[in-house]
Write an enzyme that holds these catalytic residues in place. Structure first.
Site, PDB file in Angstrom:
ATOM      1  N   ASP A  22      10.401   0.600  -4.668  1.00 30.98           N
ATOM      2  CA  ASP A  22      11.828   0.623  -5.428  1.00 30.98           C
ATOM      3  C   ASP A  22      12.379   1.254  -4.969  1.00 30.98           C
ATOM      4  O   ASP A  22      12.267   2.232  -6.766  1.00 30.98           O
ATOM      5  CB  ASP A  22      10.411   1.178  -6.529  1.00 30.98           C
ATOM      6  CG  ASP A  22       9.312  -0.671  -6.814  1.00 30.98           C
ATOM      7  OD1 ASP A  22       9.336  -1.397  -6.272  1.00 30.98           O
ATOM      8  OD2 ASP A  22       8.047  -0.837  -7.726  1.00 30.98           O
ATOM      9  N   LYS A 127       9.416  -7.484  -8.123  1.00 31.91           N
ATOM     10  CA  LYS A 127       7.036  -7.497  -8.071  1.00 31.91           C
ATOM     11  C   LYS A 127       7.159  -7.271  -9.647  1.00 31.91           C
ATOM     12  O   LYS A 127       7.992  -6.343  -9.742  1.00 31.91           O
ATOM     13  CB  LYS A 127       6.217  -6.561  -7.517  1.00 31.91           C
ATOM     14  CG  LYS A 127       6.888  -5.151  -7.326  1.00 31.91           C
ATOM     15  CD  LYS A 127       6.050  -4.498  -7.032  1.00 31.91           C
ATOM     16  CE  LYS A 127       6.289  -2.639  -6.508  1.00 31.91           C
ATOM     17  NZ  LYS A 127       6.843  -1.834  -8.143  1.00 31.91           N
ATOM     18  N   CYS A 160       4.574   3.831  -8.155  1.00 32.29           N
ATOM     19  CA  CYS A 160       3.963   2.148  -7.861  1.00 32.29           C
ATOM     20  C   CYS A 160       4.145   3.128  -6.234  1.00 32.29           C
ATOM     21  O   CYS A 160       2.685   1.756  -5.449  1.00 32.29           O
ATOM     22  CB  CYS A 160       5.606   0.989  -7.302  1.00 32.29           C
ATOM     23  SG  CYS A 160       5.749   0.878  -8.950  1.00 32.29           S
TER      24      CYS A 160
END
Ligand code: C5J
Length: 218
Positions: A22, A127, A160
């Site tokens: 990310d 995701k 995450c």
């Protein structure tokens, strides 16, 4: 062996994927989602140079690289109302922000920062959740490549990155986390997340630094 805590990590490069979680404009750049939540995005910038160095080394060796992006379909049908509800004090996920609709696939803020842009040959996992395994094909793709180890980098450490390390651990992967390659808006949560990973004999994995990985690769 890579120097790590709680004990040395036996790195098998051919069976190890570098996972970059990310590193998106919405989390790292001024005017993105992270900042709209009141966070100081400069806290995450220190991760960029060490991840970039690791990425270059991994690419030079022809090893597996996986990038992830957190985000949702433009129609938001994969966005649980509960996540939407808790996604911001001001504009939330799916709403218009300075970098397009927040955390929506295809919008400028959803893109990976230019410094770490994926190569066309590299796997990019979109995701909808915090973990990279949930509602994605990541596990299947790694299994098909004979990958059993992950070097997990990216942001944010306690969200995450941590969720992905936990998911990977439950699926049988050995996870190595270089502490200079993961970042958080909250230093105390970053430290706690790393402490959890290596606690109890490495209950979720190993913690190291990129320097220790480089000394083995070299
Ligand atoms: C968050 C992430 N913090 N990539 N996402 O919402 O950690």
């Amino acid at each position: 062996m890579v120097t790590a805590e709680p004990k040395p990590f036996r790195l098998v490069p051919a069976e190890c994927a570098l996972v970059v979680i990310d590193m998106q404009r919405d989390f790292l750049e001024r005017g993105g989602f992270g900042e709209s939540l009141g966070n100081d995005v400069s806290q995450l910038r220190s991760t960029v140079a060490p991840i970039r160095a690791l990425l270059h080394a991994w690419r030079a060796l022809g090893l597996a690289v996986v990038h992830t992006r957190e985000g949702h379909r433009p129609d938001l049908t994969d966005l649980p109302p509960s996540k939407k509800e808790r996604s911001g004090r001001g504009p939330g996920i799916g709403d218009a922000g300075p970098m397009g609709r927040i955390l929506v696939r295809g919008e400028p803020g959803h893109a990976i920062i230019a410094e770490l842009a994926p190569l066309p040959s590299e796997t990019v996992i979109d995701k909808p959740g915090k973990g990279a395994f949930w509602a994605t094909e990541l596990h299947t793709m790694l299994q098909n490549r004979g990958i059993g180890q992950l070097i997990v980098t990216g942001v944010t450490t306690e969200v995450c990155v941590h969720t992905t390390v936990r998911e990977a651990n439950d699926r049988g992967y050995d996870c190595l986390v270089p502490e200079d390659c993961v970042g958080s808006y909250f230093p105390e949560l970053h430290a706690a997340a790393l402490a959890m990973i290596k606690s109890q004999g490495g209950i979720f994995g190993w913690v190291t630094s990129s320097a220790h990985i480089f000394s083995v690769l070299n």
